[in-house]
Design an enzyme around this catalytic site. Structure first.
Site, PDB file in Angstrom:
ATOM      1  N   ARG B  23       0.826  -1.212   0.000  1.00 43.53           N
ATOM      2  CA  ARG B  23       0.000   0.000   0.000  1.00 43.53           C
ATOM      3  C   ARG B  23       0.859   1.260   0.000  1.00 43.53           C
ATOM      4  NH1 ARG B  23      -3.571  -3.302   3.227  1.00 43.53           N
ATOM      5  NH2 ARG B  23      -2.510  -2.672   5.139  1.00 43.53           N
ATOM      6  N   SER B  40      -1.102 -16.567   5.769  1.00 41.20           N
ATOM      7  CA  SER B  40      -2.196 -15.744   6.267  1.00 41.20           C
ATOM      8  C   SER B  40      -3.280 -16.561   6.961  1.00 41.20           C
ATOM      9  CB  SER B  40      -2.801 -15.027   5.047  1.00 41.20           C
ATOM     10  OG  SER B  40      -3.425 -13.847   5.436  1.00 41.20           O
ATOM     11  N   ASN B  43      -3.892 -18.693  13.129  1.00 43.39           N
ATOM     12  CA  ASN B  43      -3.271 -19.535  14.166  1.00 43.39           C
ATOM     13  C   ASN B  43      -4.199 -19.673  15.372  1.00 43.39           C
ATOM     14  OD1 ASN B  43      -1.789 -17.222  13.086  1.00 43.39           O
ATOM     15  ND2 ASN B  43       0.080 -18.331  13.611  1.00 43.39           N
ATOM     16  N   CYS B  44      -4.755 -18.532  15.750  1.00 39.71           N
ATOM     17  CA  CYS B  44      -5.513 -18.460  16.989  1.00 39.71           C
ATOM     18  C   CYS B  44      -6.836 -19.207  16.897  1.00 39.71           C
ATOM     19  CB  CYS B  44      -5.778 -17.000  17.352  1.00 39.71           C
ATOM     20  SG  CYS B  44      -4.352 -15.937  17.027  1.00 39.71           S
ATOM     21  N   THR B 274      16.831  -4.971  13.186  1.00 40.59           N
ATOM     22  CA  THR B 274      17.750  -5.877  13.880  1.00 40.59           C
ATOM     23  C   THR B 274      19.141  -5.245  13.944  1.00 40.59           C
ATOM     24  OG1 THR B 274      18.523  -6.987  11.896  1.00 40.59           O
ATOM     25  CG2 THR B 274      16.495  -7.840  12.887  1.00 40.59           C
ATOM     26  N   GLY B 283       7.118  -9.905  15.199  1.00 37.16           N
ATOM     27  CA  GLY B 283       6.336 -11.053  15.651  1.00 37.16           C
ATOM     28  C   GLY B 283       7.018 -11.912  16.693  1.00 37.16           C
ATOM     29  N   TYR B 427     -22.785   3.865  30.690  1.00 32.91           N
ATOM     30  CA  TYR B 427     -23.668   3.184  31.624  1.00 32.91           C
ATOM     31  C   TYR B 427     -25.134   3.235  31.202  1.00 32.91           C
ATOM     32  CZ  TYR B 427     -26.886   2.538  35.405  1.00 32.91           C
ATOM     33  OH  TYR B 427     -27.976   2.128  36.130  1.00 32.91           O
TER      34      TYR B 427
HETATM   35  C1  LIG Z   1      -4.907 -10.209   6.665  1.00 37.50           C
HETATM   36  C2  LIG Z   1      -3.451  -9.800   6.587  1.00 37.50           C
HETATM   37  C3  LIG Z   1      -2.917 -10.222   5.277  1.00 37.50           C
HETATM   38  C4  LIG Z   1      -3.288  -8.286   6.790  1.00 37.50           C
HETATM   39  O1  LIG Z   1      -3.710  -7.574   5.760  1.00 37.50           O
HETATM   40  P1  LIG Z   1      -4.000  -6.008   5.908  1.00 37.50           P
HETATM   41  O2  LIG Z   1      -4.463  -5.599   4.582  1.00 37.50           O
HETATM   42  O3  LIG Z   1      -2.870  -5.263   6.484  1.00 37.50           O
HETATM   43  O4  LIG Z   1      -5.107  -5.919   7.036  1.00 37.50           O
HETATM   44  P2  LIG Z   1      -6.663  -5.666   6.955  1.00 37.50           P
HETATM   45  O5  LIG Z   1      -7.343  -6.472   5.924  1.00 37.50           O
HETATM   46  O6  LIG Z   1      -7.107  -5.798   8.339  1.00 37.50           O
HETATM   47  O7  LIG Z   1      -6.769  -4.131   6.464  1.00 37.50           O
HETATM   48  C5  LIG Z   1      -6.182  -3.131   7.194  1.00 37.50           C
HETATM   49  C6  LIG Z   1      -5.941  -1.960   6.273  1.00 37.50           C
HETATM   50  O8  LIG Z   1      -7.163  -1.474   5.739  1.00 37.50           O
HETATM   51  C7  LIG Z   1      -7.418  -0.152   6.194  1.00 37.50           C
HETATM   52  N1  LIG Z   1      -8.843  -0.070   6.481  1.00 37.50           N
HETATM   53  C8  LIG Z   1      -9.574  -0.879   7.274  1.00 37.50           C
HETATM   54  N2  LIG Z   1     -10.857  -0.488   7.287  1.00 37.50           N
HETATM   55  C9  LIG Z   1     -10.933   0.588   6.487  1.00 37.50           C
HETATM   56  C10 LIG Z   1     -11.995   1.462   6.128  1.00 37.50           C
HETATM   57  N3  LIG Z   1     -13.238   1.268   6.581  1.00 37.50           N
HETATM   58  N4  LIG Z   1     -11.732   2.510   5.310  1.00 37.50           N
HETATM   59  C11 LIG Z   1     -10.485   2.712   4.843  1.00 37.50           C
HETATM   60  N5  LIG Z   1      -9.442   1.906   5.162  1.00 37.50           N
HETATM   61  C12 LIG Z   1      -9.669   0.863   5.979  1.00 37.50           C
HETATM   62  C13 LIG Z   1      -6.536   0.024   7.383  1.00 37.50           C
HETATM   63  O9  LIG Z   1      -6.206   1.372   7.589  1.00 37.50           O
HETATM   64  C14 LIG Z   1      -5.336  -0.799   7.014  1.00 37.50           C
HETATM   65  O10 LIG Z   1      -4.548  -0.119   6.086  1.00 37.50           O
HETATM   66  P3  LIG Z   1      -3.106   0.519   6.487  1.00 37.50           P
HETATM   67  O11 LIG Z   1      -2.304  -0.575   7.128  1.00 37.50           O
HETATM   68  O12 LIG Z   1      -2.560   0.989   5.195  1.00 37.50           O
HETATM   69  O13 LIG Z   1      -3.438   1.628   7.437  1.00 37.50           O
HETATM   70  C15 LIG Z   1      -2.617 -10.326   7.747  1.00 37.50           C
HETATM   71  O14 LIG Z   1      -3.014  -9.676   8.924  1.00 37.50           O
HETATM   72  C16 LIG Z   1      -2.786 -11.759   7.961  1.00 37.50           C
HETATM   73  O15 LIG Z   1      -2.265 -12.559   7.224  1.00 37.50           O
HETATM   74  N6  LIG Z   1      -3.521 -12.137   8.994  1.00 37.50           N
HETATM   75  C17 LIG Z   1      -3.820 -13.490   9.271  1.00 37.50           C
HETATM   76  C18 LIG Z   1      -2.794 -14.101  10.232  1.00 37.50           C
HETATM   77  C19 LIG Z   1      -2.884 -13.591  11.607  1.00 37.50           C
HETATM   78  O16 LIG Z   1      -3.014 -12.396  11.830  1.00 37.50           O
HETATM   79  N7  LIG Z   1      -2.787 -14.518  12.542  1.00 37.50           N
HETATM   80  C20 LIG Z   1      -2.812 -14.206  13.922  1.00 37.50           C
HETATM   81  C21 LIG Z   1      -4.195 -13.912  14.368  1.00 37.50           C
HETATM   82  S1  LIG Z   1      -5.235 -15.338  14.173  1.00 37.50           S
HETATM   83  C1  LIG Z   2     -26.159   2.708  46.482  1.00 39.07           C
HETATM   84  C2  LIG Z   2     -25.854   4.137  46.912  1.00 39.07           C
HETATM   85  C3  LIG Z   2     -26.547   4.434  48.166  1.00 39.07           C
HETATM   86  C4  LIG Z   2     -24.346   4.392  47.030  1.00 39.07           C
HETATM   87  O1  LIG Z   2     -23.795   3.774  48.078  1.00 39.07           O
HETATM   88  P1  LIG Z   2     -22.211   3.581  48.183  1.00 39.07           P
HETATM   89  O2  LIG Z   2     -22.030   2.880  49.452  1.00 39.07           O
HETATM   90  O3  LIG Z   2     -21.434   4.813  47.986  1.00 39.07           O
HETATM   91  O4  LIG Z   2     -21.875   2.712  46.910  1.00 39.07           O
HETATM   92  P2  LIG Z   2     -21.523   1.176  46.765  1.00 39.07           P
HETATM   93  O5  LIG Z   2     -22.462   0.292  47.465  1.00 39.07           O
HETATM   94  O6  LIG Z   2     -21.375   1.002  45.301  1.00 39.07           O
HETATM   95  O7  LIG Z   2     -20.105   1.016  47.493  1.00 39.07           O
HETATM   96  C5  LIG Z   2     -19.024   1.765  47.076  1.00 39.07           C
HETATM   97  C6  LIG Z   2     -18.049   1.859  48.231  1.00 39.07           C
HETATM   98  O8  LIG Z   2     -17.607   0.565  48.619  1.00 39.07           O
HETATM   99  C7  LIG Z   2     -16.211   0.444  48.401  1.00 39.07           C
HETATM  100  N1  LIG Z   2     -15.986  -0.902  47.859  1.00 39.07           N
HETATM  101  C8  LIG Z   2     -16.600  -1.483  46.817  1.00 39.07           C
HETATM  102  N2  LIG Z   2     -16.131  -2.726  46.650  1.00 39.07           N
HETATM  103  C9  LIG Z   2     -15.208  -2.936  47.593  1.00 39.07           C
HETATM  104  C10 LIG Z   2     -14.350  -4.023  47.917  1.00 39.07           C
HETATM  105  N3  LIG Z   2     -14.395  -5.161  47.224  1.00 39.07           N
HETATM  106  N4  LIG Z   2     -13.500  -3.892  48.956  1.00 39.07           N
HETATM  107  C11 LIG Z   2     -13.465  -2.743  49.664  1.00 39.07           C
HETATM  108  N5  LIG Z   2     -14.257  -1.675  49.410  1.00 39.07           N
HETATM  109  C12 LIG Z   2     -15.120  -1.791  48.378  1.00 39.07           C
HETATM  110  C13 LIG Z   2     -15.870   1.543  47.439  1.00 39.07           C
HETATM  111  O9  LIG Z   2     -14.537   1.924  47.546  1.00 39.07           O
HETATM  112  C14 LIG Z   2     -16.830   2.627  47.857  1.00 39.07           C
HETATM  113  O10 LIG Z   2     -16.364   3.246  49.024  1.00 39.07           O
HETATM  114  P3  LIG Z   2     -15.746   4.734  49.023  1.00 39.07           P
HETATM  115  O11 LIG Z   2     -16.743   5.625  48.338  1.00 39.07           O
HETATM  116  O12 LIG Z   2     -15.551   5.023  50.460  1.00 39.07           O
HETATM  117  O13 LIG Z   2     -14.469   4.615  48.265  1.00 39.07           O
HETATM  118  C15 LIG Z   2     -26.211   5.174  45.840  1.00 39.07           C
HETATM  119  O14 LIG Z   2     -25.323   5.019  44.749  1.00 39.07           O
HETATM  120  C16 LIG Z   2     -27.578   5.024  45.315  1.00 39.07           C
HETATM  121  O15 LIG Z   2     -28.534   5.376  45.951  1.00 39.07           O
HETATM  122  N6  LIG Z   2     -27.687   4.466  44.105  1.00 39.07           N
HETATM  123  C17 LIG Z   2     -28.968   4.217  43.517  1.00 39.07           C
HETATM  124  C18 LIG Z   2     -29.440   5.379  42.663  1.00 39.07           C
HETATM  125  C19 LIG Z   2     -28.671   5.549  41.412  1.00 39.07           C
HETATM  126  O16 LIG Z   2     -27.459   5.496  41.410  1.00 39.07           O
HETATM  127  N7  LIG Z   2     -29.423   5.813  40.335  1.00 39.07           N
HETATM  128  C20 LIG Z   2     -28.850   6.044  39.078  1.00 39.07           C
HETATM  129  C21 LIG Z   2     -28.425   4.793  38.467  1.00 39.07           C
HETATM  130  S1  LIG Z   2     -29.798   3.718  38.183  1.00 39.07           S
END
Ligand SMILES: CC(C)(COP(=O)(O)OP(=O)(O)OC[C@H]1O[C@@H](n2cnc3c(N)ncnc32)[C@H](O)[C@@H]1OP(=O)(O)O)[C@@H](O)C(=O)NCCC(=O)NCCS
Ligand SMILES: CC(C)(COP(=O)(O)OP(=O)(O)OC[C@H]1O[C@@H](n2cnc3c(N)ncnc32)[C@H](O)[C@@H]1OP(=O)(O)O)[C@@H](O)C(=O)NCCC(=O)NCCS
Ligand SMILES: Cc1cc2nc3c(=O)[nH]c(=O)nc-3n(C[C@H](O)[C@H](O)[C@H](O)COP(=O)(O)OP(=O)(O)OC[C@H]3O[C@@H](n4cnc5c(N)ncnc54)[C@H](O)[C@@H]3O)c2cc1C
Ligand SMILES: Cc1cc2nc3c(=O)[nH]c(=O)nc-3n(C[C@H](O)[C@H](O)[C@H](O)COP(=O)(O)OP(=O)(O)OC[C@H]3O[C@@H](n4cnc5c(N)ncnc54)[C@H](O)[C@@H]3O)c2cc1C
Lengths: 549, 549
Positions: B23, B40, B43-44, B274, B283, B427
């Protein structure tokens, strides 16, 4: 007895502040005022109770007044509404909503976390009892009970934001015919229009009717149901859900003279302190600093509310915790699809006058040779000069929110699109590809930024001249081409391009399309090194077709 | 004709380099030498073809010599093994593996991506044809064909690393009785021992036999099958899979006088060059810089191989791309569980003499009130003074790799555990909690670092005095306590603690346990503010019990 802290609001921000405060200060006197009947409830779960995905009422409340008192020794006062703040006297006036009794309570420190209320514009009929909004548990029961009535079969959801889409899905799940009416040209405001198309197509395919660019002018009760007047005509529905956004519940804050902005959001400094040195605020009531632009913003989300509540407690006890702004990371389940966004969208970048560029990629959720891989569509918005990431939008099925969270983290760290190419993300066939979709988005953005491949965009396609003054080239396979291509584009498959360069006119620019942009990139590299002035359709035919569908 | 580039190896690093090189440079002459029959390939994915999850042979190869030539105009020579490099003359000697013919090929630039070969120690019987290793497609067919024989019912997998576990699962899926023999005290080397326990319990529950702390002394062929001699006694199996690791395939590199390290990995600079200015390497054959410690390491993974291949191509064409080191982000599916790690484990931090601390958390994959939430166990290792993240290990089911990738990204950016508390992650109830597991891990680490809650660890539990010289306190509910607690611990539920402080002896330290550490944190805050010297069991009873099971 230590300092006396009064908290207004007993849910995300308020309860989080109370819990942390108690952990930090066993001596403080903590009073949590909640005007409703419930504290610590799962606002975000409410739509799913209506749809029946959440079946237990008890699942909706994380804490009760009793459990919260036992665990945190907090004086929890439900059905107690703070109706006025006297910041000079450091007192609040409280009304018991059940008895109407009014009393005063003094404080050393006051925490505001009253949240936000659904916007209800003054439209004729919006006050009809068959028009619902959803904020809390009583609202939820009311809606759910109503949907169960024998004569309730259809609903119009006004507003296609996160809550609107969740409500549409859940009412549909509850068996209703559902129509969404959205005033803008696309649903889900944090997405740019072209990225919303796949979602719109999906929810329409699921059976939801979607009306864009329209709004409710009035609602009339026909006795049985509602006649909903839209600009496009009349509609009938048995109920209406209003979900066009929320506004800060800041009436008492304003009346007390706390500084608020135009939209009524309470202003706070980086320690979440309001304009009064003894009053802190957290959650949906506050104006936030936009993490990306540095400007003032309003992004009401649960993660920020919880974190801000904790930061308030820290500061009250002398730990100088800082809130560094909200970037607006959000996620939505829309039937089988997932939509996730962070940072600003292109529209906002344009409005802010930022010099930005964008990339579109379309990547598999995991190795395509392993069963179950599905594609996701990724849009990156980044600064042209620095490559700093400004925002990302991802739409797809599996693995969407993972990639979004990775990019959100990179943004927090101030990373650029160059850094995305280097991220070392976990790879095994069931989980990703050796080049993760985030890496791929980085590569493509890098090629655009460094000028390796020049691009043109979906909205420019229709404007390209069809008079022979430019080369229009589809480099997909013959079969793909025959199944549909861009108007006026000729076909030379990329794998035959080197042998067919003479079919193109070197004196004229070449506009290339493939399916998603990848092969177009390969083709453009061949063409440009052979002396052609060449442009690759970013996002390819797929993106264009999804918009035109 | 442009510069002539010869590539040794046609898979992850080699094929990636070739594609990017083309390219970037349409004029270069590119010759890709591959000693095997396939280029190509995935492996994975090989273990999953053996297990039947991948059903099509064609799915295992992403490109064929023909398709690669058509797309990239690369001269692909399969069955061509490079047997010697003459770096002075800039020539390679090539042997055609089918005909035995030998020829020479000159180069301007040479790229080494020959990968790594499975380690086969010189143990009596390891050369038996019923003892298999898995590296490529022919190995895969051989193993799969063998498992299908009527008389093949059982397998011993030697080595419980990523490939060993994948093979065990897939042979089990193919219907065999499977035993894993692991020399160390736990499987999956990138995990610390206590974090491996949940996985070990899970795969045992699935029906795999797991023998730890043992090794194969010899193997005898009984005619029918294999008698495998372990230190712990004799075992019978119809086949053995050797998966105890790989070593760089660097014989020709060494013979050519390229600099290699003790384990034979080729040394490269940050541009993947190298010790010879015309030879690059990528690799599994190269030594990498450990991103965390800065030291030399060997981490053979596909993501780095692909990225390094691309970087080599950049550098050959004059783009000064830099490889900034490997942090060792990896992920494994182990039946229904997911295991993901990044950075260094505690054992390594200890060996490196780093002043580190650690935290354990146990968080739900998404909001617990939304159906389908499952827990994940998170271990963070961080620098004591700075809070810099050194490594993370996550074990669970849903959403594990998402949190790991977020932490891996934070590590790339040099973030601390304080930064984790601030990450704004997506969230909504189906996807996460308002405080994401990554935020939660940050909070807990922060509380440890800032001394808000002092902790003790699972390995200290048994050593605590049981003579009344310390308070041993389980603050879970009575029901939880009755179902099993730590030896010698008394019970006061946290919600009754404030009223029962007089049952504890303030002159003696208090060791607190709860289920996961959260309530213990609340209890410790109550106790320490009431004048007790108090320690919370990090990870709680759950972690301890999972280790003791
Ligand atoms: C497939 C393989 C030949 C790589 O070919 P490649 O052309 O470099 O990779 P991709 O087909 O993912 O394409 C990536 C290229 O397309 C471009 N591209 C991807 N999406 C694009 C998009 N939407 N628009 C424009 N360009 C895009 C990328 O920028 C990248 O080009 P660049 O390197 O010039 O920036 C090589 O990765 C391979 O043999 N893989 C198989 C083996 C392997 O990875 N094994 C381990 C994991 S199982
Ligand atoms: C639940 C609620 C009362 C918060 O109470 P809170 O005690 O601060 O929150 P959590 O129960 O998540 O606990 C977090 C605390 O426990 C601690 N904690 C969490 N996991 C822990 C672990 N494994 N070991 C030690 N401490 C831990 C955190 O550090 C945090 O304490 P800190 O603030 O003193 O650092 C309040 O978030 C609430 O009313 N939520 C409902 C409403 C809402 O969020 N609506 C919008 C989303 S739907
Ligand atoms: C249906 C729905 C779905 C949502 N889904 C998501 C989601 O998926 N993801 C996400 O991030 N966010 C979501 N949100 C937003 C999230 O719930 C809010 O950002 C978060 O709850 C704000 O916290 P808060 O403490 O500011 O306000 P709230 O949680 O709303 O709590 C404010 C409380 O204060 C009380 N109160 C108000 N005024 C007074 C007063 N004067 N006196 C006493 N009490 C008072 C109110 O009764 C209320 O209970 C959703 C919200 C809704 C309504
Ligand atoms: C079963 C298995 C599962 C794996 N799973 C994962 C996983 O889930 N995640 C992950 O990140 N990594 C995994 N890996 C590791 C990953 O495959 C390697 O890191 C990656 O393939 C290394 O790329 P490479 O180009 O260095 O070597 P390879 O991909 O091995 O390619 C090297 C090629 O060079 C050829 N060759 C060698 N010497 C010569 C020569 N002298 N002349 C000509 N050709 C030569 C070889 O025949 C071979 O085809 C797995 C590996 C295996 C074997």
């Amino acid at each position: 007895m230590g300092k006396k802290v009064v908290i207004i609001g007993g849910v995300a921000g308020g309860a989080s502040a109370a819990a942390r405060l108690r952990r930090l200060d066993e001596q403080a006197e903590i009073i949590m005022m909640e005007k409703g009947e419930y504290i610590s409830f799962a606002n975000c779960g409410l739509p799913y109770y209506i749809g029946g995905e959440i079946t237990e009422k008890s699942a909706l409340t994380l804490q009760t007044p009793n459990s919260f008192h036992a665990r945190f020794n907090v004086d929890v006062r439900i059905n107690n509404e703070v109706v006025a703040i006297d910041k000079e006297a450091k007192k609040v006036k409280v009304k018991k909503t059940d008895t109407g009794e009014v009393y005063e309570e003094s404080y050393d420190k006051l925490i505001l976390s009253p949240g936000a209320e659904p916007i209800r514009p003054t439209v004729n009929g919006f006050d009809n009892p068959k028009v619902f909004t959803l904020r809390n548990i009583p609202d939820t029961y009311k809606i759910k009970d109503y949907t169960k009535k024998a004569n309730v079969h259809s609903a119009i959801v006004v507003g296609g934001g996160y809550i609107g889409i969740e409500m549409a899905e859940n009412l549909f799940r509850a068996g209703l015919d559902v129509t969404i009416v959205e005033g803008a040209d696309h649903i889900i405001a944090p997405l740019d229009a072209e990225m919303a198309c796949d979602v719109q197509n999906h929810i329409r395919d699921k059976g939801i009717e979607l009306i864009l660019n329209d709004k409710v002018l009035s609602i009339e009760d026909s006795g049985e149901g509602l006649n909903v007047k839209l600009a496009s005509g009349d509609r009938y529905a048995d109920m209406v859900i209003l979900s066009i956004g929320v506004r800060p519940e800041s009436k008492i804050a304003k009346e007390a003279g706390l500084a608020v902005n135009d939209r009524g959001a309470v202003l706070v400094n980086e320690n979440m302190l309001t304009s009064d040195e003894d009053i802190y605020a957290a959650g949906d009531v506050v104006a936030i600093q936009d993490f990306v632009t540095g400007g003032e913003g309003y992004i009401p989300l649960a993660g920020p509310a919880n974190k801000q509540g904790r930061i308030v407690a820290d500061n009250i006890t002398g730990i100088k915790s800082v809130y560094k702004g909200t970037q607006g990371t959000g996620v939505l389940k829309a039937f089988d699809m997932t939509v996730a966004t962070t940072g600003i969208k292109e529209e906002a970048a344009k409005k802010s006058g930022l010099d930005y560029e964008k990339s579109y990629t379309y990547s598999a959720s995991h190795a395509t040779y392993y069963p179950g891989a599905v594609n996701m569509s990724v849009k990156l918005i980044f600064e042209k000069v620095s490559g700093k990431i400004l925002g990302a939008q991802i739409v797809g099925y599996d693995g969407v929110e993972k990639r979004l969270d990775v990019i959100a983290t990179a943004m927090r760290a101030g990373m650029t699109i160059f850094d995305l190419t280097e991220l070392e993300l976990s790879y095994a066939p069931p989980f990703s590809s050796a080049k993760d979709p985030v890496n791929m988005a980085g590569f493509v953005a890098e090629n655009i930024m460094t000028g390796k491949t020049k691009v043109f965009h979906w909205n420019e396609v229709d404007k390209l001249p069809r008079d022979g003054s430019v080369n229009l080239l589809d480099i997909r396979t013959r079969m793909e081409y025959d199944n549909g291509t861009l108007d006026g584009f000729m076909n030379i498959p990329v794998d035959e391009l080197r042998q067919n360069l003479d079919r193109l006119d070197k004196t004229k620019p070449v506009y290339v399309t493939c399916q998603i942009g990848l092969r177009g990139h390969v083709a453009c590299r061949i063409l440009s090194q052979n002396g052609f002035d060449c442009y690759n359709l970013s996002g390819g035919y797929r993106l264009y077709a999804s918009i035109k569908r």
